[in-house]
Motif scaffolding. Structure first.
Motif, PDB file in Angstrom:
ATOM      1  N   TRP A 194       0.985  -1.298   0.053  1.00 33.24           N
ATOM      2  CA  TRP A 194      -0.034   0.021   0.080  1.00 33.24           C
ATOM      3  C   TRP A 194       0.871   1.158   0.057  1.00 33.24           C
ATOM      4  O   TRP A 194       1.671   1.346   0.895  1.00 33.24           O
ATOM      5  CB  TRP A 194      -0.827  -0.113   1.227  1.00 33.24           C
ATOM      6  N   THR A 195       0.620   1.967  -0.896  1.00 34.95           N
ATOM      7  CA  THR A 195       1.851   3.198  -1.236  1.00 34.95           C
ATOM      8  C   THR A 195       0.911   4.701  -0.969  1.00 34.95           C
ATOM      9  O   THR A 195       1.674   5.569  -0.909  1.00 34.95           O
ATOM     10  CB  THR A 195       2.442   3.073  -2.510  1.00 34.95           C
ATOM     11  N   ALA A 196      -0.504   4.487  -0.523  1.00 29.49           N
ATOM     12  CA  ALA A 196      -1.016   5.672  -0.321  1.00 29.49           C
ATOM     13  C   ALA A 196      -0.926   5.861   1.190  1.00 29.49           C
ATOM     14  O   ALA A 196      -0.222   5.147   1.712  1.00 29.49           O
ATOM     15  CB  ALA A 196      -2.476   5.827  -0.776  1.00 29.49           C
ATOM     16  N   SER A 197      -1.522   6.745   2.044  1.00 28.03           N
ATOM     17  CA  SER A 197      -1.550   6.811   3.572  1.00 28.03           C
ATOM     18  C   SER A 197      -2.333   5.853   4.046  1.00 28.03           C
ATOM     19  O   SER A 197      -3.272   5.264   3.652  1.00 28.03           O
ATOM     20  CB  SER A 197      -1.949   8.154   3.789  1.00 28.03           C
ATOM     21  N   LYS A 198      -1.983   5.695   5.269  1.00 31.31           N
ATOM     22  CA  LYS A 198      -2.509   4.602   6.188  1.00 31.31           C
ATOM     23  C   LYS A 198      -3.937   5.136   6.584  1.00 31.31           C
ATOM     24  O   LYS A 198      -5.146   4.259   6.454  1.00 31.31           O
ATOM     25  CB  LYS A 198      -2.136   4.388   7.622  1.00 31.31           C
ATOM     26  N   THR A 199      -4.287   6.368   6.593  1.00 33.52           N
ATOM     27  CA  THR A 199      -5.675   7.099   6.640  1.00 33.52           C
ATOM     28  C   THR A 199      -6.406   6.640   5.583  1.00 33.52           C
ATOM     29  O   THR A 199      -7.702   6.249   5.635  1.00 33.52           O
ATOM     30  CB  THR A 199      -5.641   8.518   6.880  1.00 33.52           C
ATOM     31  N   ASP A 200      -5.901   6.712   4.398  1.00 28.74           N
ATOM     32  CA  ASP A 200      -6.633   6.464   3.085  1.00 28.74           C
ATOM     33  C   ASP A 200      -7.116   5.121   3.045  1.00 28.74           C
ATOM     34  O   ASP A 200      -8.312   4.635   2.663  1.00 28.74           O
ATOM     35  CB  ASP A 200      -5.810   6.591   1.883  1.00 28.74           C
ATOM     36  N   LEU A 201      -6.329   4.048   3.435  1.00 28.81           N
ATOM     37  CA  LEU A 201      -6.840   2.660   3.591  1.00 28.81           C
ATOM     38  C   LEU A 201      -7.736   2.333   4.670  1.00 28.81           C
ATOM     39  O   LEU A 201      -8.625   1.578   4.476  1.00 28.81           O
ATOM     40  CB  LEU A 201      -5.455   1.647   3.954  1.00 28.81           C
ATOM     41  N   ILE A 202      -7.599   3.093   5.611  1.00 26.94           N
ATOM     42  CA  ILE A 202      -8.619   2.922   6.859  1.00 26.94           C
ATOM     43  C   ILE A 202      -9.897   3.507   6.351  1.00 26.94           C
ATOM     44  O   ILE A 202     -11.157   3.001   6.664  1.00 26.94           O
ATOM     45  CB  ILE A 202      -8.194   3.675   8.065  1.00 26.94           C
ATOM     46  N   GLU A 203      -9.847   4.505   5.593  1.00 28.02           N
ATOM     47  CA  GLU A 203     -11.118   5.154   5.154  1.00 28.02           C
ATOM     48  C   GLU A 203     -11.683   4.294   4.206  1.00 28.02           C
ATOM     49  O   GLU A 203     -13.091   3.962   4.241  1.00 28.02           O
ATOM     50  CB  GLU A 203     -10.906   6.592   4.365  1.00 28.02           C
ATOM     51  N   ILE A 208     -16.094   0.272   2.731  1.00 28.91           N
ATOM     52  CA  ILE A 208     -16.464  -1.248   2.508  1.00 28.91           C
ATOM     53  C   ILE A 208     -17.297  -1.842   3.463  1.00 28.91           C
ATOM     54  O   ILE A 208     -18.554  -2.495   2.935  1.00 28.91           O
ATOM     55  CB  ILE A 208     -15.263  -1.918   2.116  1.00 28.91           C
ATOM     56  N   HIS A 209     -16.921  -1.612   4.575  1.00 30.25           N
ATOM     57  CA  HIS A 209     -17.798  -2.227   5.655  1.00 30.25           C
ATOM     58  C   HIS A 209     -19.087  -1.804   5.761  1.00 30.25           C
ATOM     59  O   HIS A 209     -20.120  -2.305   5.911  1.00 30.25           O
ATOM     60  CB  HIS A 209     -16.744  -2.015   7.167  1.00 30.25           C
ATOM     61  N   SER A 210     -18.993  -0.369   5.817  1.00 22.43           N
ATOM     62  CA  SER A 210     -20.367   0.187   5.700  1.00 22.43           C
ATOM     63  C   SER A 210     -21.515  -0.109   4.614  1.00 22.43           C
ATOM     64  O   SER A 210     -22.757  -0.036   4.834  1.00 22.43           O
ATOM     65  CB  SER A 210     -19.943   1.761   5.974  1.00 22.43           C
ATOM     66  N   SER A 211     -20.825  -0.226   3.671  1.00 17.27           N
ATOM     67  CA  SER A 211     -21.582  -0.731   2.366  1.00 17.27           C
ATOM     68  C   SER A 211     -22.172  -2.144   2.594  1.00 17.27           C
ATOM     69  O   SER A 211     -23.464  -2.026   1.727  1.00 17.27           O
ATOM     70  CB  SER A 211     -20.815  -0.672   1.104  1.00 17.27           C
ATOM     71  N   GLY A 212     -21.709  -2.930   3.418  1.00 22.57           N
ATOM     72  CA  GLY A 212     -22.336  -4.111   3.430  1.00 22.57           C
ATOM     73  C   GLY A 212     -22.029  -5.187   2.453  1.00 22.57           C
ATOM     74  O   GLY A 212     -22.788  -6.261   2.203  1.00 22.57           O
ATOM     75  N   ALA A 213     -20.899  -4.730   1.755  1.00 17.74           N
ATOM     76  CA  ALA A 213     -20.410  -5.562   0.521  1.00 17.74           C
ATOM     77  C   ALA A 213     -19.794  -6.794   0.971  1.00 17.74           C
ATOM     78  O   ALA A 213     -19.647  -7.658   0.279  1.00 17.74           O
ATOM     79  CB  ALA A 213     -19.391  -4.931  -0.418  1.00 17.74           C
ATOM     80  N   ILE A 214     -19.308  -6.920   2.000  1.00 21.25           N
ATOM     81  CA  ILE A 214     -18.802  -8.140   2.764  1.00 21.25           C
ATOM     82  C   ILE A 214     -19.580  -8.807   3.685  1.00 21.25           C
ATOM     83  O   ILE A 214     -19.696  -8.172   4.793  1.00 21.25           O
ATOM     84  CB  ILE A 214     -17.313  -7.849   3.343  1.00 21.25           C
ATOM     85  N   ALA A 219     -19.346  -8.628   8.548  1.00 22.68           N
ATOM     86  CA  ALA A 219     -18.034  -8.852   8.863  1.00 22.68           C
ATOM     87  C   ALA A 219     -17.418  -8.005   9.909  1.00 22.68           C
ATOM     88  O   ALA A 219     -17.907  -7.050  10.436  1.00 22.68           O
ATOM     89  CB  ALA A 219     -17.250  -8.410   7.481  1.00 22.68           C
ATOM     90  N   ASP A 220     -16.390  -8.617  10.805  1.00 23.26           N
ATOM     91  CA  ASP A 220     -15.830  -7.990  11.715  1.00 23.26           C
ATOM     92  C   ASP A 220     -14.827  -6.967  11.091  1.00 23.26           C
ATOM     93  O   ASP A 220     -13.766  -7.298  10.464  1.00 23.26           O
ATOM     94  CB  ASP A 220     -15.094  -8.906  12.433  1.00 23.26           C
ATOM     95  N   ILE A 221     -14.944  -5.657  11.670  1.00 20.45           N
ATOM     96  CA  ILE A 221     -13.962  -4.493  10.951  1.00 20.45           C
ATOM     97  C   ILE A 221     -12.473  -4.764  11.270  1.00 20.45           C
ATOM     98  O   ILE A 221     -11.713  -4.687  10.440  1.00 20.45           O
ATOM     99  CB  ILE A 221     -14.458  -3.162  11.565  1.00 20.45           C
ATOM    100  N   LYS A 222     -12.385  -5.600  12.585  1.00 20.02           N
ATOM    101  CA  LYS A 222     -11.083  -6.198  12.772  1.00 20.02           C
ATOM    102  C   LYS A 222     -10.300  -7.094  12.004  1.00 20.02           C
ATOM    103  O   LYS A 222      -9.169  -7.004  11.585  1.00 20.02           O
ATOM    104  CB  LYS A 222     -10.766  -6.626  14.373  1.00 20.02           C
ATOM    105  N   GLU A 223     -11.182  -7.741  11.580  1.00 14.42           N
ATOM    106  CA  GLU A 223     -10.791  -9.142  10.768  1.00 14.42           C
ATOM    107  C   GLU A 223     -10.355  -8.404   9.036  1.00 14.42           C
ATOM    108  O   GLU A 223      -9.373  -8.705   8.751  1.00 14.42           O
ATOM    109  CB  GLU A 223     -11.618 -10.110  10.378  1.00 14.42           C
ATOM    110  N   MET A 224     -11.335  -7.284   8.666  1.00 19.64           N
ATOM    111  CA  MET A 224     -10.962  -6.808   7.469  1.00 19.64           C
ATOM    112  C   MET A 224      -9.586  -6.103   7.660  1.00 19.64           C
ATOM    113  O   MET A 224      -8.763  -6.080   6.367  1.00 19.64           O
ATOM    114  CB  MET A 224     -12.201  -6.156   7.230  1.00 19.64           C
ATOM    115  N   ALA A 225      -9.199  -5.288   8.837  1.00 23.60           N
ATOM    116  CA  ALA A 225      -8.184  -4.615   8.962  1.00 23.60           C
ATOM    117  C   ALA A 225      -6.974  -5.481   8.740  1.00 23.60           C
ATOM    118  O   ALA A 225      -6.034  -5.206   8.187  1.00 23.60           O
ATOM    119  CB  ALA A 225      -8.240  -3.683  10.239  1.00 23.60           C
ATOM    120  N   ILE A 226      -7.000  -6.735   9.419  1.00 25.20           N
ATOM    121  CA  ILE A 226      -5.972  -7.698   9.836  1.00 25.20           C
ATOM    122  C   ILE A 226      -5.679  -8.243   8.070  1.00 25.20           C
ATOM    123  O   ILE A 226      -4.581  -8.379   7.833  1.00 25.20           O
ATOM    124  CB  ILE A 226      -5.998  -8.727  10.602  1.00 25.20           C
TER     125      ILE A 226
END
Length: 273
Positions: A194-203, A208-214, A219-226
């Motif tokens: 990942w070459t953009a900022s950490k904040t961009d990836l977290i956003e 994605i989590h909020s959209s219900g796409a997974i 889905a657990d937000i922690k699992e998605m982050a890991i």
């Protein structure tokens, strides 16, 4: 200040929360004193600047002082041993923090909806009407660097961050075994970075989590982050904390998502040519 806090948090271990809090408290106090000196020496050009400072700028800094002071207090009294008494204690602390929002509900709603009609009363110095003060004694002790509600805004911001932190700690206690399974079952080597900022990836993760796409939104937000950390070879650190900062943006809460949309539209248009 934020860069220095990030460095302190990055270098601290999970058991260093009290030392981390002490270091950050000193850093924020020094920052506030520097800002106070500038304000007293230069003052504001107009009323709009003064309102903006006491509604947006000072609370962003002061909230960190409240956050780390409260964090030190909570963690220093946290029970040790099994997860059950710890979860009970952390849940109780969340309830206490939320009580503050209820006790100051009128202003809380005004602030949350972006109200401006009472800004002259709330965020201008010299409005020393006792009825305007919910529980702010700073205004009386330092009226040259305080208004009736700037510390209330800071407290709301700090308590938002604390609630996120406490929920994260509860998640850790509830998912220790589950997270070990996830980590072990997903150990693989990725050549993607990942070459953009950490904040961009977290956003992006939260979008994605909020959209219900997974998993249809379960889905657990922690699992998605890991998983994203493993795929993109990045350490997202305290993503809960970062999300609070994204949410508190005054101009654009979806800066990276908007950039993605613009980039995709441009690529589509270029492909059609």
């Amino acid at each position: 200040m934020n860069d220095k806090i990030y460095t302190i948090e990055s270098e601290a271990t999970a058991t260093d929360v009290l030392q981390l809090s002490e270091k950050c408290i000193k850093l924020v106090k020094d920052t506030l004193e520097t800002i106070r000196t500038i304000v007293l020496e230069e003052d504001f050009k107009n009323t709009q600047d003064e309102i903006y400072f006491f509604k947006n700028v000072k609370p962003q800094v002061y909230s960190k002082l409240i956050y780390y002071a409260k964090l030190f207090n909570i963690e220093s009294k946290r029970p040790r041993g099994s997860s059950k008494p710890q979860k009970k204690y952390l849940d109780y602390q969340i309830v206490r923090l939320q009580d503050y929002f209820n006790d100051n509900l009128e202003f809380y709603q005004y602030f949350r909806r972006g109200g401006t009609s009472l800004d002259l009363q709330y965020f201008i110095r010299g409005k020393d009407d006792i009825r305007l003060h919910p529980d702010n004694f700073h205004f009386f002790t330092d009226d040259k660097f305080s208004t009736s509600h700037d510390s209330t805004v800071a407290t709301i911001m700090a308590y938002d961050m604390l609630i996120v932190y406490l929920k994260q700690e509860i998640d850790k206690l509830e998912n220790i075994k589950g997270m070990e399974t996830i980590i072990k079952s997903n150990q693989f080597s990725s050549k993607l970075f990942w070459t953009a900022s950490k904040t961009d990836l977290i956003e992006l993760i939260y979008a994605i989590h909020s959209s219900g796409a997974i998993n249809s939104g379960t889905a657990d937000i922690k699992e998605m982050a890991i998983i994203c950390e493993q795929i993109f070879n990045i350490d997202l650190s305290n993503y809960y904390h970062t999300f609070v900062e994204i949410r508190s943006r005054k101009t654009n809460n979806t800066k990276f998502i908007d950039k993605l949309k613009e980039s995709l539209i441009q690529r589509i248009e270029e492909s059609d040519e």
